[in-house]
Design a protein around this motif. Structure first.
Motif, short mmCIF file in Angstrom:
data_model
loop_
_atom_site.label_atom_id
_atom_site.label_comp_id
_atom_site.label_asym_id
_atom_site.label_seq_id
_atom_site.Cartn_x
_atom_site.Cartn_y
_atom_site.Cartn_z
N PRO A 47 -12.18 48.76 -59.78
CA PRO A 47 -12.44 49.61 -58.61
C PRO A 47 -13.58 50.59 -58.80
CG PRO A 47 -10.09 49.51 -59.08
CD PRO A 47 -10.78 48.87 -60.24
N SER A 48 -13.93 50.90 -60.05
CA SER A 48 -14.99 51.89 -60.30
C SER A 48 -16.38 51.28 -60.27
CB SER A 48 -14.76 52.57 -61.65
OG SER A 48 -14.95 51.65 -62.72
N LEU A 49 -16.50 49.95 -60.16
CA LEU A 49 -17.82 49.33 -60.19
C LEU A 49 -18.65 49.77 -58.99
CD1 LEU A 49 -17.41 45.60 -61.32
CD2 LEU A 49 -18.40 47.50 -62.59
N PRO A 50 -19.92 50.12 -59.20
CA PRO A 50 -20.79 50.51 -58.09
C PRO A 50 -21.16 49.31 -57.22
CG PRO A 50 -22.00 50.54 -60.15
CD PRO A 50 -20.58 50.30 -60.51
N TRP A 51 -21.77 49.60 -56.11
CA TRP A 51 -22.03 48.57 -55.10
C TRP A 51 -22.95 47.46 -55.60
CZ3 TRP A 51 -26.91 47.45 -53.29
CH2 TRP A 51 -27.92 48.37 -53.55
N LEU A 52 -23.94 47.80 -56.43
CA LEU A 52 -24.88 46.78 -56.88
C LEU A 52 -24.19 45.76 -57.79
CD1 LEU A 52 -27.83 45.92 -56.60
CD2 LEU A 52 -28.34 47.24 -58.67
N ASP A 53 -23.27 46.22 -58.62
CA ASP A 53 -22.50 45.30 -59.46
C ASP A 53 -21.63 44.39 -58.61
OD1 ASP A 53 -22.47 46.39 -62.61
OD2 ASP A 53 -22.99 47.90 -61.14
N ARG A 54 -21.01 44.95 -57.59
CA ARG A 54 -20.17 44.14 -56.70
C ARG A 54 -21.00 43.04 -56.01
NH1 ARG A 54 -15.29 47.21 -54.71
NH2 ARG A 54 -15.12 49.02 -56.08
N LEU A 55 -22.18 43.44 -55.57
CA LEU A 55 -23.05 42.47 -54.91
C LEU A 55 -23.48 41.37 -55.88
CD1 LEU A 55 -24.58 41.74 -52.29
CD2 LEU A 55 -26.50 43.11 -53.14
N ALA A 56 -23.84 41.76 -57.10
CA ALA A 56 -24.26 40.78 -58.10
C ALA A 56 -23.14 39.80 -58.44
CB ALA A 56 -24.74 41.49 -59.36
N ILE A 57 -21.91 40.28 -58.48
CA ILE A 57 -20.76 39.40 -58.77
C ILE A 57 -20.51 38.45 -57.62
CG2 ILE A 57 -18.25 39.37 -59.02
CD1 ILE A 57 -18.53 42.03 -60.57
N CYS A 58 -20.46 38.98 -56.42
CA CYS A 58 -20.00 38.19 -55.27
C CYS A 58 -21.06 37.28 -54.68
CB CYS A 58 -19.46 39.13 -54.19
SG CYS A 58 -18.00 40.06 -54.69
N ALA A 59 -22.34 37.56 -54.92
CA ALA A 59 -23.41 36.73 -54.36
C ALA A 59 -23.64 35.46 -55.16
CB ALA A 59 -24.70 37.53 -54.25
N SER A 60 -22.96 35.31 -56.29
CA SER A 60 -23.10 34.14 -57.14
C SER A 60 -21.87 33.26 -57.01
CB SER A 60 -23.30 34.59 -58.59
OG SER A 60 -23.78 33.54 -59.40
N TRP A 61 -22.00 31.97 -57.34
CA TRP A 61 -20.89 31.04 -57.10
C TRP A 61 -20.43 30.19 -58.28
CZ3 TRP A 61 -25.58 30.83 -54.41
CH2 TRP A 61 -26.48 29.84 -54.82
N PRO A 62 -21.02 30.28 -59.49
CA PRO A 62 -20.50 29.47 -60.60
C PRO A 62 -19.03 29.70 -60.90
CG PRO A 62 -22.68 30.29 -61.15
CD PRO A 62 -22.27 30.97 -59.87
N SER A 63 -18.51 30.90 -60.60
CA SER A 63 -17.09 31.17 -60.86
C SER A 63 -16.18 30.20 -60.11
CB SER A 63 -16.74 32.62 -60.47
OG SER A 63 -17.05 32.84 -59.10
N ASN A 64 -16.61 29.78 -58.93
CA ASN A 64 -15.79 28.84 -58.16
C ASN A 64 -15.79 27.46 -58.82
OD1 ASN A 64 -15.06 30.71 -56.16
ND2 ASN A 64 -17.00 30.39 -55.09
N ILE A 65 -16.93 27.05 -59.36
CA ILE A 65 -17.00 25.77 -60.07
C ILE A 65 -16.06 25.79 -61.27
CG2 ILE A 65 -18.51 24.24 -61.40
CD1 ILE A 65 -20.79 25.12 -59.52
N ALA A 66 -16.04 26.92 -61.99
CA ALA A 66 -15.15 27.05 -63.14
C ALA A 66 -13.68 26.97 -62.73
CB ALA A 66 -15.42 28.37 -63.87
N LEU A 67 -13.36 27.47 -61.55
CA LEU A 67 -11.99 27.37 -61.04
C LEU A 67 -11.65 25.95 -60.60
CD1 LEU A 67 -11.79 30.69 -58.99
CD2 LEU A 67 -10.51 30.14 -61.06
N PHE A 68 -12.60 25.26 -59.99
CA PHE A 68 -12.35 23.87 -59.59
C PHE A 68 -11.83 23.05 -60.76
CE2 PHE A 68 -16.01 24.12 -56.26
CZ PHE A 68 -15.16 24.69 -55.34
N ASP A 69 -12.47 23.21 -61.92
CA ASP A 69 -12.10 22.41 -63.08
C ASP A 69 -10.64 22.61 -63.46
OD1 ASP A 69 -14.65 21.49 -63.18
OD2 ASP A 69 -15.11 22.24 -65.18
#
Length: 418
Positions: free
Chosen positions: A246-268
């Motif tokens: 919850p303490s992460l600033p907005w730029l970190d949140r944007l950097a995390i959520c604008a990327s999608w490799p995490s979903n590929i890792a979950l698919f596996d």
């Protein structure tokens, strides 16, 4: 927001190209491991990458028909090559890049499941690259961008959402010169829906949550274009994005959520022979949010010059405190050494945090360190990052990884699964 791939892809068979690139990425990582002590030896990297390279070669030899959804994937890629050759070039290179993701759960999959995972990640990478490039073309509002992403992503994980008339709906989003791309997106969406239908419901739920954040984060980037630059608007959207901390600033949140490799890792995780334990799955998902953030910072660093030439500000530019006036001046001569150091330290922190999160859930340390080394290796190779800059990054990463694992050589001798 993207780092345009500097990897040229010829018109020969896709899997010839993917095999060559996977081999090239693995060899580059071995060279870095020989030069920098990551706590994982070149031999371990080779042992992890050889089975993945073997998967690509098996697909090439067996042909498209032997891959789940293969003929549809072949058609989608062929259409993409004809309609959007730059996106096609990037997609094939990234399909090779995400092969390393399959290393983690590979030993728990049958050969058939490995093929299903590779097909799913390939369709998904194609879809995300095309959506990303459509937004980068400009002319979108936030609401339109969210609707586009929602219409493509929701049917993948929610069987209640119909795909009837999907092409016609997507055609309404296409601009001049984009006719036909709606068929590529619709075909890929339907294929992904089918591939994920038998997946673990936990996986579909996590991906569904990720898609909601991805849609909003990508929509926020429409305000990064020169003609509509509005950093306060980006800040407002990003501040509302979900975060593992919850303490992460907005730029970190944007950097995390604008990327999608995490979903590929979950698919596996949905294609393993036995269900992944909940503790491990939760830790793996958390780890990949940090990997996502590292991917964003490194890709945007590597692609900053190309983005600025096209009138697009990006996350690395923001983090380096570049003035937005540089968009109109066309005067970007590269990041200063201090700015580069700051971005590299930020990305290193993300990679180290990812390793810690994954290992805390019981994951094999070697697998997470492999990912922490391969992610920057692949990005720098695709973007043709100058060797001295890549070396300066790995000089920062290596001691951080060793410190995380407690010793410089704890993973020099690790059994390699068949």
């Amino acid at each position: 927001m993207r780092a345009e791939s500097g990897t040229k892809v010829a018109k020969e068979d896709v899997w010839d190209q993917v095999s060559a690139l996977v081999g090239r990425f693995g060899h580059a990582a071995e060279q870095y491991a020989a030069r920098f002590d990551f706590g994982i030896s070149p031999e371990v990297i080779r042992g992890r990458m050889e089975p993945i390279l073997g998967d690509a070669r098996r697909i090439r030899l067996a042909g498209w028909g032997a891959l789940p959804g293969g003929p549809v994937l072949q058609e989608c890629l062929a259409r993409l090559r004809d309609l959007a050759p730059k996106t096609y070039q990037k997609t094939v290179a990234r399909i090779a890049g995400v092969f390393v993701i399959h290393s983690y759960f590979r030993s728990r999959m049958t050969h058939e499941a490995i093929g299903q995972a590779i097909s799913t990640s390939s369709f998904y990478e194609l879809t995300q690259d095309l959506l990303d490039d459509l937004l980068d073309g400009g002319g979108w509002t936030v609401r339109e961008a969210v609707r586009l992403y929602d219409r493509c992503l929701r049917p993948m994980t929610d069987s209640a959402v119909s795909t009837n008339g999907l092409e016609d709906e997507l055609a309404n989003f296409m601009g001049p010169g984009q006719d036909g791309l709606e068929h590529v997106l619709a075909s890929a969406t339907r294929a992904l829906r089918g591939l994920l239908a038998s997946s673990d419901e936990r996986i579909r739920g996590l991906v569904r949550e990720g898609h909601d954040a991805l849609a909003r984060a990508q929509a926020a980037t429409v305000h990064f274009r020169h003609e509509g630059l509005d950093i306060p608007a980006v800040t407002n959207i990003a501040a509302s994005l979900p975060s593992p901390d919850p303490s992460l600033p907005w730029l970190d949140r944007l950097a995390i959520c604008a990327s999608w490799p995490s979903n590929i890792a979950l698919f596996d995780a949905g294609f393993t022979s036995a269900a992944v334990p909940q503790r491990e799955l939760a830790a793996h998902a958390r780890a990949w949010l940090s990997f996502n953030e590292a991917v964003t910072f490194l890709e945007h660093f590597a692609g900053a010059a190309a983005d600025l030439r096209e009138g697009v500000f990006n996350i690395a530019c923001l983090y380096a405190n570049l003035s937005a006036t540089i968009l109109g001046e066309n005067s970007f001569g590269g990041f200063t050494s201090r700015q580069r150091q700051s971005i590299f330290e930020k990305a290193t922190g993300c990679l180290v945090r990812a390793v810690r999160e994954g290992v805390a859930g019981g994951g094999p340390p070697a697998e997470y360190v492999l990912l922490a080394v391969m992610i920057p290796t692949i990005i720098f190779a695709m973007c043709k990052t100058p060797p001295d800059q890549a070396a300066s990054f790995f000089a920062i990463l290596a001691p951080a990884l060793r410190a995380t694992m407690g010793t410089g050589h704890v993973m020099s001798e690790v059994a390699i699964p068949a």
